[in-house]
Scaffold this active site. Structure first.
Site, PDB file in Angstrom:
ATOM      1  N   LYS A   1       3.822  -7.212  11.878  1.00 32.78           N
ATOM      2  CA  LYS A   1       2.953  -7.478  10.726  1.00 32.78           C
ATOM      3  C   LYS A   1       3.241  -8.865  10.153  1.00 32.78           C
ATOM      4  O   LYS A   1       4.398  -9.223   9.919  1.00 32.78           O
ATOM      5  CB  LYS A   1       3.230  -6.407   9.676  1.00 32.78           C
TER       6      LYS A   1
ATOM      7  N   ARG B   1       0.838  -1.194   0.000  1.00 29.52           N
ATOM      8  CA  ARG B   1       0.000   0.000   0.000  1.00 29.52           C
ATOM      9  C   ARG B   1       0.878   1.250   0.000  1.00 29.52           C
ATOM     10  O   ARG B   1       2.026   1.204   0.371  1.00 29.52           O
ATOM     11  CB  ARG B   1      -0.929   0.003   1.225  1.00 29.52           C
TER      12      ARG B   1
ATOM     13  N   ARG C   1      -0.927   5.060  14.658  1.00 27.05           N
ATOM     14  CA  ARG C   1       0.211   4.702  15.534  1.00 27.05           C
ATOM     15  C   ARG C   1      -0.216   4.560  16.960  1.00 27.05           C
ATOM     16  O   ARG C   1      -0.941   5.392  17.487  1.00 27.05           O
ATOM     17  CB  ARG C   1       1.298   5.768  15.467  1.00 27.05           C
TER      18      ARG C   1
HETATM   19  C1  BTN Z   1       0.546  -3.801   2.362  1.00 30.79           C
HETATM   20  O1  BTN Z   1       1.314  -2.883   2.076  1.00 30.79           O
HETATM   21  O2  BTN Z   1       0.265  -4.065   3.538  1.00 30.79           O
HETATM   22  C2  BTN Z   1      -0.102  -4.619   1.267  1.00 30.79           C
HETATM   23  C3  BTN Z   1       0.771  -5.715   0.775  1.00 30.79           C
HETATM   24  C4  BTN Z   1       0.115  -6.598  -0.259  1.00 30.79           C
HETATM   25  C5  BTN Z   1       1.047  -7.629  -0.842  1.00 30.79           C
HETATM   26  C6  BTN Z   1       0.352  -8.577  -1.771  1.00 30.79           C
HETATM   27  S1  BTN Z   1       1.367  -9.949  -2.213  1.00 30.79           S
HETATM   28  C7  BTN Z   1       0.205 -10.438  -3.432  1.00 30.79           C
HETATM   29  C8  BTN Z   1      -0.305  -9.170  -4.096  1.00 30.79           C
HETATM   30  N1  BTN Z   1       0.582  -8.783  -5.180  1.00 30.79           N
HETATM   31  C9  BTN Z   1       1.210  -7.634  -4.919  1.00 30.79           C
HETATM   32  O3  BTN Z   1       2.034  -7.098  -5.696  1.00 30.79           O
HETATM   33  N2  BTN Z   1       0.842  -7.148  -3.736  1.00 30.79           N
HETATM   34  C10 BTN Z   1      -0.139  -8.003  -3.099  1.00 30.79           C
END
Ligand code: BTN
Length: 317
Positions: free
Chosen positions: A178, A113, A312
């Protein structure tokens, strides 16, 4: 490198000359590749006279098994390597194929994100994305990222005794670390027919030195002390996800709101919520029927939508 990894996957010893012969390279070249894998955090031991051995055998994603156990999905694609599973779902949708589930052993451009990168090492974690048609307008998407978080929670919960929970809007945490992330993107014309692309990354068999990420993270293997079969987890995750999406279409997030609040790790906590240029401090009251964060700021309740917000923990009250 990936070929070498596959040869070592059984967890037995393999000599440098045997590996070199299979891959058509010298023993010295094998030694170099092993060093590289070790630098990436892959635990390989080398014993003189015996060769190289992975400290844990690796189970690869088994496309046949997944297809057999998830008959409801018409289009399941498993890749050894992809840029990003979200990008692949978009490409599939553009060619007219929908109802897609894409899984990869490795992502070279895993997306997180807010434009962040999602580190996606080979044969270690779950990286998958599904397409979801949006047929009832924007209202169908209200609280979606929270409900998808619940699907991940339900998948991991049987493996963990405590500390698993969600952090608004859709981080999955064990304690303060996380373990999974969710990225939802839209494709198509919101005024017409369009799709949500739902991407989920879960840290499954990552080892302690394998990621160089600033914020605290963990994996299922680190928390339980055991590597897990990702096939079993993928089948469970996709089944929970289907159930949740069905409920989201039929009844909306509001029908899952209470369950979500029960597993929200920061429920009733004092928090600060950061925007680009300011921040708000308040007590978490819960989430609204639309999935907004409800904060008590001073003596007034205020609701905040997702997007640019960061949350936070301010103290442990
Ligand atoms: C975050 O930042 O918390 C979200 C991460 C999401 C990762 C997943 S892995 C499968 C899918 N493909 C990606 O490129 N991103 C999501």
């Amino acid at each position: 490198m990936r070929e070498l990894y596959r040869l070592l996957a059984d967890g037995h010893f393999h000599s440098g000359s045997e590996l070199g012969q299979t891959l058509g390279v010298s023993r010295a070249a094998i030694w170099k590749k092993i060093k590289k894998l070790q630098e990436q955090g892959v635990a390989i031991q080398s014993v003189t006279g015996k060769g190289y051995q992975l400290s844990e055998p690796v189970t690869f994603i088994d496309e046949q098994r997944i297809k057999l156990e998830l008959p409801a999905y018409r289009n399941i694609f498993v890749f050894d390597q992809l840029d990003s599973t979200n990008l692949e779902v978009r490409r599939q949708l553009k060619t007219g194929i929908n109802d897609v589930l894409v899984i990869a052993e490795e992502q070279t451009e895993g997306r997180g994100r807010r434009g962040r990168q999602w580190e996606s090492p080979y044969a270690t974690n779950i990286y998958l994305s599904v397409s979801w048609p949006v047929t009832q307008g924007m209202a169908q998407l209200e609280g979606l990222s929270l409900s998808v978080g619940l699907a991940v929670y339900r998948t991991l919960q049987p493996y963990l005794e405590s500390n698993l929970g969600l952090k608004w809007p859709n981080d999955v945490l064990i304690g303060h670390k996380k373990v999974a992330g969710i990225l939802i993107e839209l494709l198509g014309d919101p005024a017409d027919s369009f799709f949500a692309v739902i991407g989920i990354g879960i840290n499954i068999n990552l080892q302690a030195n394998q990621l160089k990420v600033d914020s605290p993270w963990t994996s299922l293997a680190l928390e339980t002390g055991k590597c897990k079969d990702r096939n079993e987890l993928i089948v469970s995750l996709v089944s929970h996800l289907r159930e949740i999406l069905k409920q989201q279409s039929a009844e909306g997030f509001v029908s899952m709101r209470k369950e979500w609040e029960q597993v929200h790790l920061w429920q009733n906590k004092m928090v600060s919520l950061s925007f680009t240029e300011h921040e708000v401090v308040g007590k978490v009251l819960g989430v609204s029927p639309k999935g907004e964060l409800e904060l008590l700021v001073g003596d007034e309740q205020k609701n905040f939508a997702g997007g640019e917000l960061t949350l936070r923990l301010q103290d442990d009250s």
